[in-house]
Design an enzyme around this catalytic site. Structure first.
Site, PDB file in Angstrom:
ATOM      1  N   THR A 113      46.981  77.583  34.221  1.00 47.44           N
ATOM      2  CA  THR A 113      47.428  76.584  33.246  1.00 47.44           C
ATOM      3  C   THR A 113      48.067  75.394  33.954  1.00 47.44           C
ATOM      4  O   THR A 113      48.324  75.431  35.165  1.00 47.44           O
ATOM      5  CB  THR A 113      48.466  77.177  32.265  1.00 47.44           C
ATOM      6  OG1 THR A 113      49.673  77.427  32.986  1.00 47.44           O
ATOM      7  CG2 THR A 113      47.970  78.475  31.638  1.00 47.44           C
ATOM      8  N   CYS A 114      48.366  74.354  33.175  1.00 42.64           N
ATOM      9  CA  CYS A 114      48.937  73.130  33.751  1.00 42.64           C
ATOM     10  C   CYS A 114      50.442  73.196  33.896  1.00 42.64           C
ATOM     11  O   CYS A 114      51.070  72.211  34.281  1.00 42.64           O
ATOM     12  CB  CYS A 114      48.557  71.922  32.899  1.00 42.64           C
ATOM     13  SG  CYS A 114      46.828  71.539  33.086  1.00 42.64           S
ATOM     14  N   ASP A 115      51.051  74.308  33.568  1.00 47.73           N
ATOM     15  CA  ASP A 115      52.495  74.427  33.638  1.00 47.73           C
ATOM     16  C   ASP A 115      52.916  74.946  35.021  1.00 47.73           C
ATOM     17  O   ASP A 115      52.377  75.949  35.498  1.00 47.73           O
ATOM     18  CB  ASP A 115      52.946  75.414  32.542  1.00 47.73           C
ATOM     19  CG  ASP A 115      54.453  75.438  32.409  1.00 47.73           C
ATOM     20  OD1 ASP A 115      55.143  74.802  33.228  1.00 47.73           O
ATOM     21  OD2 ASP A 115      54.929  76.098  31.470  1.00 47.73           O
TER      22      ASP A 115
END
Ligand SMILES: *Cc1c(COP(=O)(O)O)cnc(C)c1O
Length: 377
Positions: free
Chosen positions: A326-328
């Site tokens: 994910t982009c987190d």
């Protein structure tokens, strides 16, 4: 599971792949029963609610600890299917609803099943009296959680000094009070917690019965540690302590329940994932794989278990960071994972990842939870 088999399954089915080995699950359950023969295991469904796990354990004679209506349904549906004839008898001795706080709608639904419910405060007694008066009540006692990886005593548990009065209040309200439960904290490697909890519970059990209650059961909860590393002492050592304390402290004819979650399901599952990205930054190797902390590695964050990944490939290793897809930036599996030089599309794996992992997977950022397959069912 052999590495070659993992690799073959990962290639055949694609990744991320969550492989549940039912042979390991059965062996772990039988190990629990062998070392704690007096104890009926109520598998804590929250650790891994996969219906096939419930089925395999039910066939071996396990009972279940549920904490929500959806968990109740998973168990109820499977048991109904597996034991059409025994429908009447299963429910009392097969399910405990071990969440001390229950919504009114939940109590209204549960009442018809007349199952065991835990409680730890007077408001809950009033709710049960009004909405589920046919249940059997089990007091959840607050006990020390010292040194357990996941602490539970801050949220639940009646303080020992109030326990007998609370049970008497429930009994005086016309409810059936059956016994006492506790939870020493999850992944409890400090075996003294069990000894202390059993002492506390025995004192209250005896006082309650001398003041007119008729308690019949002790529920020693979960917490039994999974062997994530060789720091965890063998289960038989813990079992020996528990057995001798129970024999010494309690009447011979009482029922002993436990609610093992992690211990039963941690070791039966292995995850196979794939390297989808790679970078060298500030002198360190970074890998991005297609599973992360919003998915099967959720336990890194929510369950405080430092899962790392292992490579199938051999070769000299370097300390690497491993991130999820994910982009987190929170989606970090490890910042210090020894790995050999891997290429894009190489597979990696993590063992003993069955508990509090797949169960708390999300769809965050559009990435679905890992696919589940079963072997040796
Ligand atoms: C989570 C939980 C369990 C299972 O705990 P483990 O540490 O996984 O064995 C058992 N009982 C209750 C009430 C729980 O909340």
């Amino acid at each position: 599971m052999k590495k070659s088999q993992l690799l073959r399954l990962g290639r055949k089915y694609g990744t991320p792949l969550f492989i549940i080995d039912h042979k390991v699950l059965r062996e772990t359950y039988l190990q629990f029963k062998k070392h704690l023969p007096r104890v009926q295991a109520y598998y804590a469904v929250k650790a891994n609610p996969h219906p096939e796990i419930v089925k395999t354990l039910y066939k071996l004679g396990a009972s279940f600890d549920v904490a929500s209506m959806p968990e109740f349904e998973i168990v109820h549906d499977n048991i109904k299917r597996l034991s059409a004839k025994k429908r009447q008898e299963f429910i009392w001795d097969k399910i405990i609803y071990a969440n001390p706080i229950k919504a009114i709608e939940t109590l209204e639904e549960l009442d018809q099943y007349k199952i065991l419910l835990t409680f730890d405060n007077i408001e809950e007694v009033k709710k049960i009296k009004k909405h589920a008066p046919h249940s059997g009540l089990v007091l959840r006692l607050q006990v020390p959680n010292t040194g357990s990886v996941v602490e539970l005593s801050s949220k639940f548990g009646c303080p020992p000094g109030e326990a007998v009065d609370l049970m008497l209040a429930a009994s005086n309200a016309g409810l059936g009070v059956e016994g006492i439960s506790f939870h020493v904290g999850s992944q409890c490697t400090n075996f003294e917690n069990y000894v202390q909890a059993l002492h506390l519970a025995a004192g209250i059990f005896n006082e309650a019965n001398s003041r007119g209650l008729n308690l019949k059961l002790i529920d020693i909860g979960g917490g039994f540690p999974a062997p994530y590393d060789n720091q965890v002492k063998p289960f038989r050592e813990l079992a020996r302590k528990i057995n001798s304390e129970i024999d010494r402290l309690f009447p011979k004819d009482i029922e002993i329940l436990a609610e093992p979650g992690r211990f039963l399901c941690a070791t039966c599952a292995t995850l196979v994932a794939k390297v989808i990205g790679k970078a060298d930054r500030n002198g360190k190797r970074l890998y991005y794989i297609n599973d992360g902390i919003y998915h099967t590695y959720s336990g890194v964050l929510c369950d405080h278990i430092p899962y790392g990944v292992k490579a199938f490939k051999k070769g000299s290793t370097q300390i690497s960071s491993v991130f999820g897809p994910t982009c987190d930036a929170l989606d970090t599996i490890s910042l210090s994972n020894e790995l050999p030089d891997l290429n894009i599309s190489d597979l990696v794996y993590t063992e003993n990842i069955g508990a509090y992992t797949w169960a708390s997977s999300t769809n965050f950022n559009g990435f679905p939870p890992s696919q589940v397959i079963h072997i040796n069912k």
